[in-house]
Every structure is written in C-alpha cells, then in structure tokens.
Design a protein around this motif. Structure first.
Motif, PDB file in Angstrom:
ATOM      1  N   GLU A  72       0.769  -1.222  -0.044  1.00 27.55           N
ATOM      2  CA  GLU A  72       0.184   0.038  -0.078  1.00 27.55           C
ATOM      3  C   GLU A  72       0.752   1.229   0.049  1.00 27.55           C
ATOM      4  O   GLU A  72       0.394   2.296  -0.572  1.00 27.55           O
ATOM      5  CB  GLU A  72      -0.831  -0.096   1.137  1.00 27.55           C
ATOM      6  N   HIS A  73       2.067   1.267   0.491  1.00 31.04           N
ATOM      7  CA  HIS A  73       2.802   2.272   0.791  1.00 31.04           C
ATOM      8  C   HIS A  73       4.415   1.960  -0.032  1.00 31.04           C
ATOM      9  O   HIS A  73       5.426   1.736   0.907  1.00 31.04           O
ATOM     10  CB  HIS A  73       3.108   2.677   2.087  1.00 31.04           C
ATOM     11  N   PRO A 249      -1.965  -3.049  -8.959  1.00 30.20           N
ATOM     12  CA  PRO A 249      -3.172  -2.451  -9.094  1.00 30.20           C
ATOM     13  C   PRO A 249      -3.910  -2.310  -7.780  1.00 30.20           C
ATOM     14  O   PRO A 249      -3.772  -3.143  -6.727  1.00 30.20           O
ATOM     15  CB  PRO A 249      -3.820  -3.352  -9.870  1.00 30.20           C
ATOM     16  N   GLU A 250      -5.000  -1.349  -7.897  1.00 35.52           N
ATOM     17  CA  GLU A 250      -5.634  -1.060  -6.612  1.00 35.52           C
ATOM     18  C   GLU A 250      -6.373  -2.010  -6.039  1.00 35.52           C
ATOM     19  O   GLU A 250      -6.477  -2.240  -4.929  1.00 35.52           O
ATOM     20  CB  GLU A 250      -6.564   0.291  -6.814  1.00 35.52           C
ATOM     21  N   GLU A 251      -6.936  -2.914  -6.891  1.00 37.63           N
ATOM     22  CA  GLU A 251      -7.705  -4.146  -6.264  1.00 37.63           C
ATOM     23  C   GLU A 251      -7.027  -4.949  -5.833  1.00 37.63           C
ATOM     24  O   GLU A 251      -7.334  -5.784  -4.749  1.00 37.63           O
ATOM     25  CB  GLU A 251      -8.597  -4.657  -7.782  1.00 37.63           C
ATOM     26  N   VAL A 253      -4.153  -4.253  -4.053  1.00 33.02           N
ATOM     27  CA  VAL A 253      -3.735  -3.578  -2.703  1.00 33.02           C
ATOM     28  C   VAL A 253      -4.822  -3.721  -1.789  1.00 33.02           C
ATOM     29  O   VAL A 253      -4.645  -3.947  -0.796  1.00 33.02           O
ATOM     30  CB  VAL A 253      -3.372  -2.121  -3.093  1.00 33.02           C
ATOM     31  N   ALA A 254      -6.356  -3.564  -2.342  1.00 38.51           N
ATOM     32  CA  ALA A 254      -7.431  -3.756  -1.392  1.00 38.51           C
ATOM     33  C   ALA A 254      -7.309  -5.066  -0.856  1.00 38.51           C
ATOM     34  O   ALA A 254      -7.949  -5.248   0.222  1.00 38.51           O
ATOM     35  CB  ALA A 254      -8.462  -3.299  -2.230  1.00 38.51           C
TER      36      ALA A 254
END
Length: 280
Positions: A72-73, A249-251, A253-254
C-alpha cells in the motif's frame, strides 16, 4: 555494541549466532530489515567471525515475509534503501540479499517454522540451509498477491532448483515442506528436528576451523563456476520485471489490505496465509 531491536547476536569460537526475535511472526518490516542491514553491513569487517548462523527464536516462523504494508505504501519500501548496504541501484531487499550473499564469511540458515517471500529469499541468499523435517515450510508467496518475487527470488531459486521447479514454486505460491525442498535442492538437508541444532553446530564449527582466506576463496571459486552471469546484473533484470507488477493495481492492494485486516500478519493468520489471502 549496536542496540539491535529484533536480533540477538553472540560470537564464540569464530561462529556468530544471530537469533531473529521480532514477535509475533518475525515480519520483515522496517525494524527487522534495519537490524539485518546493520549486522550484514558491519560483520563483513569483523575478523573474529568466520561463520554466521541465522536462526529464529520463534519455532513457528523463521522469517514470515516482507511487511504487506509496503504494498500500500511503496514509498516506505523505497525508504528502506537507507537501512541496507548498497549503492541504490537495486531495490532494498535485493541490496540486503546481495550483501548477505557477498559476505566473506560462510553463512548458514538454520530453519524452523515458516519462511515465505522475502523470508525465503533471505534464506536462499545464505550459503547453506538446514531445516527441521516436519517443522519447516517454504514458499514464494508473491504470485498470490499479484506480483512476482523481487528480492532475489527469481534469480536465486532457479540456481538451486532448476528452471522448471523454480517456475512451479514462483507461480503456484504454494507452501512446500522441508523434505520436498530437500528433494528440489532448495535446502542442503532436512534433518530430524531433534538433530537440527547438533547438525548445524557441527558444520559451523568445522568450517570455522578453516582459515578465513580458505572460506572466502572457496565461495569465490564456487560462485565463479555456478554464476556465469553476474548476480548484480541478474538482480537488475529481476527489478525491471518486478516493476511491471509492483506497485500492484488498486484491487490487489485492497485485497492484501483485507487479508491483513482479517489477521494475515497475526500468528494465526500466518499459519494458513495462503488461504487467508484466498478468502480476502
């Protein structure tokens, strides 16, 4: 003496015993990576040390894996560069493992518990690996979180197991027991748990009795035979490949964040990490 937060270091008869003690699961976070980076960066010049044994204070986890927070970071991952040896041309975990692999001393990983991802890469960067049969499990878990190994795994694993088995390990993300790892050439030996300490101690003391010049020369000669391609250059190619999938991708990371919230980096969650990720 350096004030280690996550390591216990003792030296006797030419052997440094480095015990990883970073509850609850020996997570490769900023604290532990910093400690390992300092130790590896300074022990190179310690003439009293000829052999280094890495072990864990936690029988369930040798090294869990790199902190999922860095998914995430990624900027926090990049900031680790200041904590590890290297010139900044490789990512921090690659730099750490290259420095470990390049030590003049002989390094041994005494394995109990789980080691995944960066934890397995760290063990593969040591010179010798001995594991407690029935109590040790290894994996490159990265494919389950949408990336590939990026701390040396794609370069070190095929040199141990061969191309086909390396691709199997990397792309399944499965957890392998010590006997299978021994069969694959991933580790030197899987020994009965009650014999692991004595086995590693005997190997360490035997090699520590050699002249330091012998140890260094043997490592250099063997690496010259087995690594016709410069490891630093190979790690650079791994870094380029990793850049295609990390940051994820964001998904993805989520998904990783959900897994962490569900306990993926707690002791219970780490015992069954593969399914914890699948459920997220």
């Amino acid at each position: 003496m350096y004030d280690y937060k996550a390591l216990q270091v003792t030296v006797a008869d030419g052997v440094a015993q480095v015990t990883i003690d970073h509850p609850p699961v020996n997570l490769l976070d900023t604290t532990l990576i910093g400690d390992l980076g300092h130790f590896i960066g300074t022990v190179r010049d310690d003439s009293s040390v000829r052999v280094i044994v890495f072990q864990s204070a936690n029988p369930d986890f040798f090294l869990a894996h790199v902190d999922f927070e860095f998914m995430e970071h990624p900027e926090r991952f990049a900031a680790l560069a200041g904590l590890v040896p290297g010139d900044g041309t490789l990512n921090p975990m690659q730099s750490l493992h290259l420095a470990l692999r390049s030590l003049p001393q002989l390094t041994i990983a005494k394995l109990r518990g789980r080691l995944r991802g960066g934890g397995n890469e760290f063990a593969m960067a040591t010179d010798l690996r001995f594991a407690a049969a029935g109590q040790t499990w290894l994996s490159q878990v990265e494919s389950r979180i949408g990336i590939i190994p990026g701390g040396g795994g794609t370069q070190l694993l095929p040199r141990l197991t061969g191309r086909a088995r390396a691709l199997e390990v990397i792309l399944t993300g499965d957890l392998y027991d010590a006997r299978t790892a021994e069969l694959y050439g991933w580790i030197n030996r899987a020994v009965p748990p009650e014999e692991l300490d004595a086995t590693v101690d005997a190997v360490a003391r035997t090699i520590a009795a050699r002249r330091p010049e012998q140890i260094t020369a043997a490592k250099q000669a063997v690496d010259g035979a087995l690594l016709p391609d410069d490891l630093a250059a190979a790690l650079g190619r791994e870094g380029a490949a990793l850049a295609a999938v990390y940051p994820a991708p964001e998904e993805i990371v989520a998904k990783v964040a959900r897994a962490v919230q569900a306990g993926a980096q707690s002791p219970d969650g780490e015992l069954d990490l593969e399914n914890a990720i699948a459920r997220a």
